[in-house]
Design an enzyme around this catalytic site. Sequence first.
Site, PDB file in Angstrom:
ATOM      1  CG  ASN A   1      79.946  40.913  31.905  1.00  0.00           C
ATOM      2  OD1 ASN A   1      80.912  40.611  31.213  1.00  0.00           O
ATOM      3  ND2 ASN A   1      80.065  41.635  33.016  1.00  0.00           N
ATOM      4  CD1 TRP A   2      78.822  35.295  28.347  1.00  0.00           C
ATOM      5  CD2 TRP A   2      80.169  34.681  26.658  1.00  0.00           C
ATOM      6  NE1 TRP A   2      78.046  34.735  27.360  1.00  0.00           N
ATOM      7  CE2 TRP A   2      78.840  34.350  26.316  1.00  0.00           C
ATOM      8  CE3 TRP A   2      81.191  34.392  25.748  1.00  0.00           C
ATOM      9  CZ2 TRP A   2      78.508  33.739  25.108  1.00  0.00           C
ATOM     10  CZ3 TRP A   2      80.865  33.787  24.548  1.00  0.00           C
ATOM     11  CH2 TRP A   2      79.534  33.459  24.231  1.00  0.00           C
ATOM     12  CE  LYS A   3      80.862  39.441  35.734  1.00  0.00           C
ATOM     13  NZ  LYS A   3      80.692  39.630  37.169  1.00  0.00           N
TER      14      LYS A   3
ATOM     15  CG  HIS B   1      81.384  45.299  35.267  1.00  0.00           C
ATOM     16  ND1 HIS B   1      82.006  44.735  36.350  1.00  0.00           N
ATOM     17  CD2 HIS B   1      80.250  44.588  35.061  1.00  0.00           C
ATOM     18  CE1 HIS B   1      81.268  43.712  36.782  1.00  0.00           C
ATOM     19  NE2 HIS B   1      80.210  43.596  36.020  1.00  0.00           N
TER      20      HIS B   1
ATOM     21  CD  GLU C   1      83.574  41.695  37.879  1.00  0.00           C
ATOM     22  OE1 GLU C   1      83.860  41.455  36.694  1.00  0.00           O
ATOM     23  OE2 GLU C   1      82.662  41.096  38.492  1.00  0.00           O
TER      24      GLU C   1
ATOM     25  CD  GLU D   1      76.151  44.851  36.593  1.00  0.00           C
ATOM     26  OE1 GLU D   1      75.732  43.736  36.272  1.00  0.00           O
ATOM     27  OE2 GLU D   1      77.336  45.195  36.453  1.00  0.00           O
TER      28      GLU D   1
ATOM     29  N   GLY E   1      77.897  38.463  41.602  1.00  0.00           N
ATOM     30  CA  GLY E   1      78.628  37.209  41.814  1.00  0.00           C
ATOM     31  C   GLY E   1      78.492  36.635  43.205  1.00  0.00           C
TER      32      GLY E   1
ATOM     33  CB  SER F   1      72.987  37.235  42.056  1.00  0.00           C
ATOM     34  OG  SER F   1      74.311  37.257  42.561  1.00  0.00           O
TER      35      SER F   1
ATOM     36  N   GLY G   1      75.765  37.886  34.637  1.00  0.00           N
ATOM     37  CA  GLY G   1      77.138  37.378  34.661  1.00  0.00           C
ATOM     38  C   GLY G   1      77.144  35.861  34.710  1.00  0.00           C
ATOM     39  N   GLY G   2      77.257  35.318  35.925  1.00  0.00           N
ATOM     40  CA  GLY G   2      77.384  33.866  36.125  1.00  0.00           C
ATOM     41  C   GLY G   2      76.369  33.036  35.348  1.00  0.00           C
TER      42      GLY G   2
END
Length: 248
Positions: A9-11, A95, A97, A165, A171, A210, A231-232
């Site tokens: 997930n590159w956001k 998600h 966010e 999640e 994150g 994470s 993600g990251g």
Amino acid sequence: MRPLIVAGNWKMNGDGAFAADMVHALASHINQHPNRQCVLLPSFVHLSTLAELIEGTGIQLGAQNVAATEKGAFTGEVSAAMLQEVGCRYVLIGHSERRSLFHESEEQLLQKFKLAKAHNLIPVLCVGETLEDREQGITQQVIEKQLEAVLNDIALLDNALVAYEPVWAIGTGKTATPQEAQDVHAFIREKIGTYDKAIAEALPILYGGSVNASNAATLFAETDIDGGLVGGASLKIDEFVEILTCTI
Ligand code: PGA
């Protein structure tokens, strides 16, 4: 047997050059792991670039969000039909966010989920508790509530995914322990199983929060963890390749 799915997930990150480098790095590995799937979730504007880049590689494409309505005067929104047309196979729904920063409601999420299915996309329903929920001991109730909408129409979960999640792990560099994650995954599968056993058994449940190259293998080794929503670490090419190819 459920496949192992590693989704990046590159956001709101990445550009065309990064996309090309990532696909190039992943392409040679994906065929060596037949029961593993790799999904890339770039921003909307990079979907068509990615669709071209992944052709013939076995990598799958997904979107990070979808509109809750079919079409019309909704400036800035992107419909399920558009995602399908551009080559998406997956779409994230709810998600954390989207839930917290954009105040998406359970009703909207259900609409998105239904539209995704109607357009042959595989929805990935994201669920997870906050730190406060966990400290209050209400993790299961929170997850159950987030699943409720689709549980009432259980066929929706046929050919869908769930991503667990925990909000406190997204994150933050704090990961749920494999046991903590496994407990929630088992709870999700058991809950869905009370509605439909076959759907629950076939459902891939991804862990997100994470995930990195050092913890992926121990998480993925758990019985009910069928891969990761990353993600990251999906923005670091070598690390994402390591996650995809980790030895379990
Ligand atoms: P993270 O993000 O891996 O950076 O924690 C996961 C996600 O938000 O899907």
